[in-house]
Design an enzyme around this catalytic site. Sequence first.
Site, PDB file in Angstrom:
ATOM      1  CG  ASP A 112      -2.051   0.925   1.289  1.00  0.00           C
ATOM      2  OD1 ASP A 112      -2.223   1.459  -0.027  1.00  0.00           O
ATOM      3  OD2 ASP A 112      -2.525   1.515   2.469  1.00  0.00           O
ATOM      4  N   GLY A 113       0.457   2.395  -0.725  1.00  0.00           N
ATOM      5  CA  GLY A 113       1.175   3.699  -0.519  1.00  0.00           C
ATOM      6  C   GLY A 113       1.560   4.141  -1.956  1.00  0.00           C
ATOM      7  CG  ASN A 114       2.499   1.265  -5.278  1.00  0.00           C
ATOM      8  OD1 ASN A 114       3.503   1.443  -4.661  1.00  0.00           O
ATOM      9  ND2 ASN A 114       2.151   0.434  -5.849  1.00  0.00           N
TER      10      ASN A 114
ATOM     11  CD1 TRP B  87       7.484   6.873  -2.083  1.00  0.00           C
ATOM     12  CD2 TRP B  87       6.882   7.079  -4.316  1.00  0.00           C
ATOM     13  NE1 TRP B  87       8.584   6.780  -2.613  1.00  0.00           N
ATOM     14  CE2 TRP B  87       8.617   6.663  -3.882  1.00  0.00           C
ATOM     15  CE3 TRP B  87       6.787   7.128  -5.792  1.00  0.00           C
ATOM     16  CZ2 TRP B  87       9.674   6.985  -4.870  1.00  0.00           C
ATOM     17  CZ3 TRP B  87       7.736   7.178  -6.613  1.00  0.00           C
ATOM     18  CH2 TRP B  87       9.073   7.025  -6.277  1.00  0.00           C
TER      19      TRP B  87
ATOM     20  CG  HIS C  55       0.550   1.692  -9.476  1.00  0.00           C
ATOM     21  ND1 HIS C  55       0.226   1.438  -8.100  1.00  0.00           N
ATOM     22  CD2 HIS C  55      -0.556   2.591  -9.889  1.00  0.00           C
ATOM     23  CE1 HIS C  55      -0.860   1.770  -7.968  1.00  0.00           C
ATOM     24  NE2 HIS C  55      -1.520   2.583  -8.970  1.00  0.00           N
TER      25      HIS C  55
ATOM     26  CG  LEU D  62       9.799 -17.067  -2.641  1.00  0.00           C
ATOM     27  CD1 LEU D  62       9.168 -17.160  -1.186  1.00  0.00           C
ATOM     28  CD2 LEU D  62      10.374 -15.658  -2.990  1.00  0.00           C
TER      29      LEU D  62
ATOM     30  CB  SER E 128      -7.741  -3.906   2.513  1.00  0.00           C
ATOM     31  OG  SER E 128      -7.504  -2.652   3.126  1.00  0.00           O
TER      32      SER E 128
END
Length: 248
Positions: free
Chosen positions: A22-24, A27, A39, A133, A198
Amino acid sequence: MSITKDNIIASKLPSHIAIIMDGNGRWAAQHGNERIFGHEHGVESVRSVVEGAGEVGVKYLTLYAFSTENWSRPKEEIDALMGLLVQAINDETDKLKEKNVRLQMIGDYESLPADVQKKLDWSINELKECDGLTLILALSYSARWEISEAMKKIGRKIQSGELKPEEITKELIDKHLATAGIPDPELLIRTSGESRISNFLLWQIAYSELFFTPKLWPDFRKEDLFEAICDFQSRERRFGKTSQQLVS
């Protein structure tokens, strides 16, 4: 003190970490640009976090990339995001293969544009032999959508006589979720200072440790991931028991 991977206790490593990126937009606004600028820079954070997770031996990393609610955003932003996603898959697949990273996707696959589906299928197939991974992209995903779909599948089995209502268990529900076969995340991280879930993995995070950081996603790096893991390792996970029970 700066946190490095050397601060992490290998024996207490969470096998599955989920992140709400979150926060694109904020920013981008701080840098005087449109949301897509944020993004674009968030891709570097994804690259760093995937690298860090692989370095310390995390087995599963789930990234909340696009929710079902995000379809209500302006068309220009959605189109730009989908284009960025295709480009990122193109650019990153070979690098993921070098790092032995397998790729999976959870969410409403049919709602994605055809070009995104095509690139996802290609990348997942390219990386299917990797056994390090597992990177899971949550795309067009929401927990309520996922649980609703699981209930439909179970309901159809009851209707056909394949299943009895009294046979519904937690384990049965697990098998009908999008994350079937994937362990529940022990650690959930959310960036940007917001303290909410969310609509993300609501069933799976019943016992997850939550870590909220004020950093906006484009500023988040693998050192921040290491900090969250160290914080996780400092906590006592009781699962309903007392501290004394855990000691004994």
